[in-house]
Write an enzyme that holds these catalytic residues in place. Structure first.
Site, PDB file in Angstrom:
ATOM      1  N   GLU B  78       0.818  -1.220   0.000  1.00  0.00           N
ATOM      2  CA  GLU B  78       0.000   0.000   0.000  1.00  0.00           C
ATOM      3  C   GLU B  78       0.847   1.265   0.000  1.00  0.00           C
ATOM      4  OE1 GLU B  78      -0.708  -2.640   1.867  1.00  0.00           O
ATOM      5  OE2 GLU B  78      -2.756  -3.216   1.328  1.00  0.00           O
ATOM      6  N   HIS B 147     -11.166  -4.704   9.104  1.00  0.00           N
ATOM      7  CA  HIS B 147     -11.758  -4.570   7.768  1.00  0.00           C
ATOM      8  C   HIS B 147     -13.091  -3.835   7.837  1.00  0.00           C
ATOM      9  CE1 HIS B 147      -8.870  -7.798   7.028  1.00  0.00           C
ATOM     10  NE2 HIS B 147      -8.980  -7.561   5.742  1.00  0.00           N
TER      11      HIS B 147
END
Lengths: 330, 342
Positions: B78, B147
């Site tokens: 990322e 998440h």
């Protein structure tokens, strides 16, 4: 994939005139940094600065192999990179002093000089922080279909940053024209890299299949010849390279780091024998490409240019207060 | 006045009768597709964005249309892809960096906060970072604490970043197109529970300005400011409140930075009561900023303190019975609104 420490390049790639230009660039950086130090110690410069003295052969050796439209990203110890890529002394000093005439209108300072006209995408205050940016510039080159190259300068301290490895992995996957240049000046701030970097430095890049080499960063002939090879290779689609340039910062971590208790004076004296300016001078004289008095003249010229630039910056105006909230958004 | 009909937000002021309806996910894809066709400098990079068409299947077809040069599957890196986005943006491209889950934006903090957000300013206005980072927010998918978060407040805090959080397919398309064309780094948070929501989206070309709130329902007695999927919670609550004679106005800021402070203040002046709903953690969340804006701007018009409802200040739990407790609900909004109007 070589891991030699003493690549012996063809030293005659540049003629004497170009070597003298390279010497002048190094001397200019040296004089700039000495003046920055003087501005700091005489309390005329806000903040601090990280001096590049001792490492000049790397920035100049590499940037002399780049075109103006090639990119560099730089570091907190970045004055040398900016100047080697073509930055002007007066705007550099103006920025160091927080003046509106500076490269960043006084908003960046010593650690954030950027100059897109010379392809300088910015010095960076985050160690390793520009690894992604240089890689993105390489991605942009690929997508736009140009043949530019991006050079990412960083110190051995950045070897501790994961971003560097994420970036090199992608650069190799996609054959991006990015040269990762590790200026291994032995210390991350005040800690020797024997305490922070395990294993092999070049092996880290070699593991990704990136062309990796350790070279003598004090010898501009070696740096330049190696740079030409890897830059040409990258420009022609050969992908990234990783150079560990072994060097030494002759001053402390920053201008205020005067006592340097973390290293010995003996170690410093050993490295001082390998002053990059002196090495080039000795070789040019010995090989009868230049007379010794030419170096003195160059030194005087750059010192005079630096003095003029310092005076310009000292007299320049500070930004107006209305500048403070400009450029938050484009 | 907009209404919620069968879960679809419809505003006669914007939408023609019989206008086509597409899902929120389709609206995002249309926006990216149109902008990539319009501008060759736009590309998208992220984990599983190409072959898989993203884990939420929002980008299916994009690879076929634009090829692997511009729709790029990346390693699970990322920070690296965010850095690539910044560097590409500085050098003339308009990257869209896809971060699969909003929770993973914590991995790109340096690249967004220290690099993208500050490059224009630190360079004295010389360099620009026209980059979009699209990511998700929202709980209730039974995905547990890593998440499910809604972390838009972290980025709304940072000068130099813009933050959009569309609630409807119409807003999603218009805001995404504007974000791609914007010369600044823009973070777009898409609620993953909204991807299948349908709504009217005109076939004609349009964009929506960043920084303009939208009245999702007009009302007189109470202002409910709501973001992203909380707009639906607010509209459901407004329906229920209407049945007991309380007329609630629902305002969706659509972007938290820039924030349309005027719209929030004017609505609160009109109704004299304000309640704010957001799915980010309540503590130090955007709700606090909205409340402060309203309290400052409408103080003499208010009949009650501004109230706010965020997500419970706990990591999002897995077990459904617990997870559901952490998210603002229409019932709780109604109860709070009744107390405010009592």
């Amino acid at each position: 994939m070589s891991e030699t420490n003493d690549t012996k390049p063809n030293a005659t790639e540049l003629d004497a005139e170009h070597w003298l230009q390279a010497y002048e660039q190094m001397a200019k950086i040296r004089a700039f940094e000495e003046a920055a130090n003087e501005l700091y110690t005489s309390a005329r410069m806000p903040g601090i600065a990280h001096l590049y003295i001792g490492e000049e052969a790397i920035a100049v050796g590499i940037c002399e192999a780049l075109r103006q439209d090639d990119y560099i990203t730089s570091t907190h110890r970045g004055h040398g990179h900016c100047l080697a890529k073509g930055a002007a002394l007066d705007k550099m000093f103006a920025e160091l002093l927080g003046k509106e005439a500076g490269y960043c209108r006084g908003k960046g300072g010593s650690m954030h000089i950027a100059d897109q006209e010379t392809g300088n995408l910015g010095a960076n205050g985050i160690v390793g922080g520009s690894a992604g940016i240089a890689t993105g510039a390489g991605m942009s080159v690929k997508l736009r279909g140009t043949d530019q190259v991006a050079v990412c300068f960083f110190g051995d301290g950045a070897l501790g940053q994961g971003l560097l490895y994420e970036s090199m992995n992608m650069a190799q996957l996609w054959k991006l024209p990015v040269i990762y240049v590790c200026e291994n000046n032995q210390y991350g701030e005040y800690t020797h890299n024997s305490k922070t970097a395990a294993g092999s430095m070049v092996g880290r890049a070699a593991g990704f299949g990136v062309h990796a080499q350790a070279i003598d960063g004090q010898d501009i002939r070696t740096v330049h010849a190696t740079a030409r090879l890897v830059i040409d290779r990258a420009r022609n689609g050969g992908g990234p390279a990783f150079l560990v340039c072994n060097t030494y910062r002759f001053h402390g971590h920053h201008v205020g780091d005067i006592d340097r208790p973390y290293r010995t004076r003996e170690e410093e004296a050993e490295w001082a024998k390998r002053d990059p300016l002196k090495l080039l001078e000795d070789w040019l004289v010995k090989s009868k490409q230049a007379e010794s008095d030419v170096f003195e003249r160059i030194q005087q010229d750059v010192k005079s240019d630096v003095e003029n630039a310092v005076n310009y910056a000292l007299e320049a105006s500070f930004p107006s207060e209305s500048e403070v909230d400009r450029h938050v958004y484009a | 006045m907009s209404t919620l009909e069968n879960g679809v937000i419809r505003s006669p002021a914007v939408h023609a009768p019989g206008e086509r309806q597409i899902t929120f996910g389709q609206a995002i894809l249309e926006a990216i597709n149109e902008e990539m066709a319009r501008d060759e400098s736009v590309f998208i990079i992220g984990e599983d964005v190409a072959e898989a068409g993203s884990v939420f299947k929002v980008l299916v077809g994009l690879l076929d249309q634009f090829g692997p040069e511009r729709v790029i599957d990346s390693p699970i890196s990322e920070a690296g892809i965010a850095g690539i986005g910044v560097g590409a943006a500085i050098t003339g491209m308009r990257p869209i960096v896809d971060i699969m889950f909003g929770d993973f934006t914590t991995l790109v903090m340096d690249q967004l906060v220290n690099q993208a957000a500050k490059t224009h300013y630190m360079s004295g206005g010389k360099l620009k970072v026209p980059m979009v980072l699209r990511t998700t927010l929202g709980a209730s998918r039974r995905s547990a604490a890593q998440h499910s978060q809604s972390l838009h407040a972290l980025f709304s805090h940072i000068p130099g970043l813009k933050v959009a959080m569309p609630a409807t397919p119409y807003d999603a398309k218009g805001l995404m197109k504007s974000a791609i064309r914007d010369d600044n780094p823009v973070v777009i948070f898409e609620d993953k529970m909204l991807y299948q929501e349908r709504g009217p989206v005109p076939e004609r070309e349009y964009t929506l300005p960043l920084g303009q709130a939208d009245v999702k329902r007009a009302g007189d007695d109470l202002t409910i400011v709501a973001t992203s999927s909380m707009v639906y919670v607010a509209l459901e609550a407004a329906d229920n409140l209407a049945s007991i004679g309380i007329s609630a106005e629902v305002i969706d800021p659509r972007t938290t930075n820039p924030l349309d402070t005027e719209a929030l203040v004017n609505s609160a002046k009109k109704t004299s009561r304000a309640l704010i709903i957001d799915e980010g953690y309540q503590q130090y969340g955007v709700t606090g900023e909205f409340a402060s804006v309203i309290a400052d701007g409408a103080f003499y018009y208010l009949d009650a303190p501004v109230k706010r409802i965020g997500a419970m200040n706990v990591p999002v739990p897995f077990s459904p019975v617990m997870e559901d407790l952490t998210i603002p609900t229409a019932e709780y909004v109604v109860e709070t609104a009744k107390a405010l109007c009592g």
